[in-house]
Design a protein around this motif. Structure first.
Motif, mmCIF file in Angstrom:
data_model
loop_
_atom_site.group_PDB
_atom_site.id
_atom_site.type_symbol
_atom_site.label_atom_id
_atom_site.label_comp_id
_atom_site.label_asym_id
_atom_site.label_seq_id
_atom_site.Cartn_x
_atom_site.Cartn_y
_atom_site.Cartn_z
ATOM 1 N N GLY A 178 -53.740 -25.365 -14.566
ATOM 2 C CA GLY A 178 -53.772 -26.728 -14.032
ATOM 3 C C GLY A 178 -55.170 -27.154 -13.633
ATOM 4 O O GLY A 178 -55.952 -26.353 -13.111
ATOM 5 N N SER A 203 -54.315 -27.900 -19.873
ATOM 6 C CA SER A 203 -53.705 -28.013 -18.554
ATOM 7 C C SER A 203 -52.199 -28.160 -18.719
ATOM 8 O O SER A 203 -51.728 -28.931 -19.566
ATOM 9 C CB SER A 203 -54.276 -29.230 -17.814
ATOM 10 N N GLY A 204 -51.426 -27.391 -17.956
ATOM 11 C CA GLY A 204 -49.971 -27.402 -18.066
ATOM 12 C C GLY A 204 -49.420 -26.274 -18.914
ATOM 13 O O GLY A 204 -48.205 -26.037 -18.918
#
Length: 253
Positions: A178, A203-204
């Motif tokens: 993240g 991200s994620g």
């Protein structure tokens, strides 16, 4: 003496032996309370309190991670001040078995929290009656201290021996990447931004952490840390990875 009484008298020691063996078989497969591959000196001595406990030392160990030696539930997070255990943690592993970790400089868990084997629960310190940084460790059955085993083997009594941790050596940990901006995180060839970029991760994304190394201190979405997580053949800062813990969760690289 009647034959029945005579037979029961002969069987009494055997009954006690069976119960003792049954209790021993219920013991978890305890591992050393340190990350995988760390080497520590363990000292046992007849004048120790309690006698079957062990003190662990290594060079510059103040603040080093202390991890759960088996999965369980935290039952005590206490502070005795400048006496006795000082800061300490107790974990219930079921079937009457508990472990204690004392003289900690910090505690990373709370009462009632479920912990997995290898999860960081505190840091080595010199609180309580300690005269120098070390970890005081106990394995207890139904309230009584027991001679300590790691990976099924009894440690050395009485004296000092060197031990290598096998705690969580064969496990991996999942984490979620993240960033505050939503940008991808650069994967480096080593634990720092001075190492070459070898890729990136969105991200994620969910990543698998095989081990962790100390390197450059980085501030990211999940705090400030010098831990770097090895994912595949490269590293990303743990400051950008959510694992459910602020401390080390995987073996040393």
């Amino acid at each position: 003496m009647s034959r029945r009484v005579f037979v029961m008298a002969l069987m009494a020691p055997l009954i006690g032996l069976v119960l003792t063996q049954g209790e021993a078989s219920a013991a978890p497969n305890f591992q050393m309370p340190f990350p995988c591959n760390q080497v520590w000196e363990g000292q046992t001595r007849t004048g120790h309190s309690p006698p079957n406990s062990v003190d662990f030392n290594r060079a510059n160990d103040d603040g080093d991670p202390v991890v759960a030696s088996a999965a369980g539930t935290v039952t005590r997070v206490a502070n005795e001040g400048s006496t006795s255990y000082g800061r300490w943690v107790e974990i219930d592993h079921g079937s009457g078995w508990r472990t204690r970790y004392a003289h900690l400089s910090a505690q990373s868990v709370s009462v009632g929290q479920a912990v997995r084997i290898g999860q960081r629960i505190g840091s080595v310190g010199t609180t309580g009656g300690s005269t120098g940084p070390h970890l005081h460790y106990e394995q207890r059955l139904n309230g009584a201290d027991q001679k300590i085993t790691f990976n099924g083997s009894l440690i050395f009594y009485w004296g000092t021996r060197s031990y290598t941790s096998r705690n969580s050596c064969s496990t991996t940990v999942a984490g979620t990447v993240g960033t505050d901006s939503g940008a991808a995180v650069t994967i480096r060839s080593g634990p720092g931004t001075s190492y070459s970029a070898v890729g990136s991760v969105a991200s994620g994304a969910t990543v698998t952490i095989s081990c962790q190394a100390k390197g450059e201190t980085i501030t990211g979405k999940y705090g400030t840390t010098n831990l770097w997580d090895k994912i595949g053949s490269g590293y990303i800062s743990d400051a950008f990875v959510y694992t459910g813990s602020d401390g080390q969760v995987a073996p040393d690289c």
